[in-house]
Write a protein that holds these residues in place. Structure first.
Motif, PDB file in Angstrom:
ATOM      1  N   THR A 213       0.623  -1.024  -0.079  1.00  0.00           N
ATOM      2  CA  THR A 213      -0.058   0.235  -0.017  1.00  0.00           C
ATOM      3  C   THR A 213       0.839   1.220   0.287  1.00  0.00           C
ATOM      4  N   LYS A 214       0.462   2.663  -0.573  1.00  0.00           N
ATOM      5  CA  LYS A 214       1.404   3.932  -0.160  1.00  0.00           C
ATOM      6  C   LYS A 214       1.934   3.904   1.238  1.00  0.00           C
ATOM      7  N   LYS A 215       1.294   3.353   2.504  1.00  0.00           N
ATOM      8  CA  LYS A 215       1.890   3.308   3.717  1.00  0.00           C
ATOM      9  C   LYS A 215       3.066   3.016   3.408  1.00  0.00           C
ATOM     10  N   ARG A 218       5.391   3.624   1.972  1.00  0.00           N
ATOM     11  CA  ARG A 218       6.218   4.870   2.296  1.00  0.00           C
ATOM     12  C   ARG A 218       7.504   4.464   3.274  1.00  0.00           C
ATOM     13  N   VAL A 237       3.376  11.228  -5.124  1.00  0.00           N
ATOM     14  CA  VAL A 237       3.389  10.639  -5.424  1.00  0.00           C
ATOM     15  C   VAL A 237       3.381   9.634  -4.302  1.00  0.00           C
ATOM     16  N   GLY A 238       3.998   9.806  -3.298  1.00  0.00           N
ATOM     17  CA  GLY A 238       3.240   9.388  -1.744  1.00  0.00           C
ATOM     18  C   GLY A 238       4.791   7.599  -1.697  1.00  0.00           C
ATOM     19  N   TYR A 239       5.146   7.808  -2.348  1.00  0.00           N
ATOM     20  CA  TYR A 239       6.392   6.498  -2.331  1.00  0.00           C
ATOM     21  C   TYR A 239       7.315   6.921  -3.607  1.00  0.00           C
ATOM     22  N   THR A 241       9.685   5.385  -6.513  1.00  0.00           N
ATOM     23  CA  THR A 241       9.326   3.811  -7.382  1.00  0.00           C
ATOM     24  C   THR A 241      10.503   2.247  -7.720  1.00  0.00           C
ATOM     25  N   LEU A 250       2.105  -0.198  -6.355  1.00  0.00           N
ATOM     26  CA  LEU A 250       0.588   0.393  -5.720  1.00  0.00           C
ATOM     27  C   LEU A 250      -0.209  -0.909  -5.574  1.00  0.00           C
ATOM     28  N   ASP A 266      -1.301  -2.891   6.237  1.00  0.00           N
ATOM     29  CA  ASP A 266      -0.571  -1.136   4.967  1.00  0.00           C
ATOM     30  C   ASP A 266       0.900  -1.688   6.083  1.00  0.00           C
TER      31      ASP A 266
END
Length: 327
Positions: A213-215, A218, A237-239, A241, A250, A266
């Motif tokens: 997940t994004k979390k 991250r 984008v939060g993370y 790649t 993701l 998460d």
């Protein structure tokens, strides 16, 4: 099982995908409503619906099948292989054996060596029946205020959400079947993560990728020494790649139905060979819409309908993958 792409299916698919189309000189949404109106004899009211409801059911079933099939193949394409089969049919999935053969030293002029067999396996997935029950007030039917196109899409999304929960539950449960090399837990450590990455690559012979997940992604990104460009990407984008040459992908997060609780962990990272779909989904037969309560059967004059689908989900236990659970 491949079914013919009828005008109705093509129309339902275009409406679901939000395409700006015209069909018989009207918009896609209006064309669907017109089909339903024609099915009840030209005017949508309760009496006409009561006399022709099974024609309406057939339209809803056909529209739902094509819409649901598109939703699940799109949302879970990276993780799951989705196969549609006719009612009563079973499909077996072939699991390739990627183990390397042992190479033995032999004396010149002899052929004395132990034979080794390809150990490919096959397995099947059992399906179960699942249903969504919906209802509406009699007055809404009489007034012709039922938005059937919206209802079909909501039902498709509801089934897809439920299947998503089952897919992620299956992956999470698969952790207990992994040995200590491929099922790792603890405080995040990049070396521990890349031990799993290298094991997956060595055993599969393919480049490994990481899902989360994004979390979760991250958490991986925050532990890196970030350049200015990488910080900019993290902000956008939060993370990050790519980590040390390995791609990060993701996993969409979602709520459990009727709650604000997330259903994807998460703290979980899934390490897979690239393009490997470890989850197998079998959708059996066609959707079925049945009436469970007509107006007058209940004191409140509500009308109830149940929409049923059969499907099964399994995770390849013999596939090569790893799961990292971060504390």
């Amino acid at each position: 099982m491949k079914s013919k792409m009828t005008d109705l299916k093509r129309l339902a698919l275009d409406v679901y995908q939000g395409k700006n189309i015209m069909f018989n000189n009207v918009t896609g949404e209006d064309a669907l409503r017109n089909m339903l109106t024609e099915a009840v004899g030209g005017e949508f009211n309760y009496k006409n619906f009561r006399e022709n409801k099974y024609r309406v059911f057939s339209i809803v079933e056909e529209a739902l099948d094509i819409t649901l099939g598109t939703v699940i193949t799109t949302q879970f394409d990276n993780l799951a292989e989705v196969r549609n089969v006719a009612l009563g049919d079973q499909i077996s999935f072939k699991v390739e054996d990627n183990s390397l053969f042992r190479v033995a030293r032999i004396a010149s002029g002899t052929n004395d060596i132990r034979r080794q067999k390809l150990l490919n396996k096959r397995f099947t997935i059992e399906t179960d029946k699942y249903a969504v029950k919906i209802y509406e007030e009699l007055d809404m039917f009489i007034a012709g205020r039922i938005d059937w196109a919206s209802m079909v899409n909501r039902v498709a999304q509801s089934f897809a959400n439920f299947m998503g929960v089952k897919i992620y539950e299956a992956i999470a449960k698969a952790y207990t079947s992994l040995n200590a090399t491929y099922g790792v837990s603890g405080t995040y450590d990049e070396d521990a993560l890349f031990d799993i990455v290298q094991h997956v690559e060595a055993k599969s012979g393919k480049t490994a990728v990481i899902y989360g997940t994004k979390k979760a992604l991250r958490k991986v990104s925050k532990e890196m020494n970030l350049s200015e460009n990488m910080r900019d990407q993290l902000n956008k984008v939060g993370y990050i790649t790519t980590v040390s040459g390995t791609q990060l992908y993701l996993l969409p997060q979602a709520h459990k139905v009727g709650t604000d609780e997330f259903f994807v962990d998460d703290n979980m990272l899934l390490i897979l060979p690239q393009n490997e779909k470890i989850v197998k989904v079998v959708v059996e037969g066609e959707a079925t819409m049945i009436e469970t309560s007509d107006a007058g059967d209940r004191n409140d004059q509500q009308m109830e309908y149940q929409i049923q689908k059969m499907f099964g989900i399994g995770v390849l236990q013999s596939a090569v993958y790893g799961i990292y659970k971060m504390d």
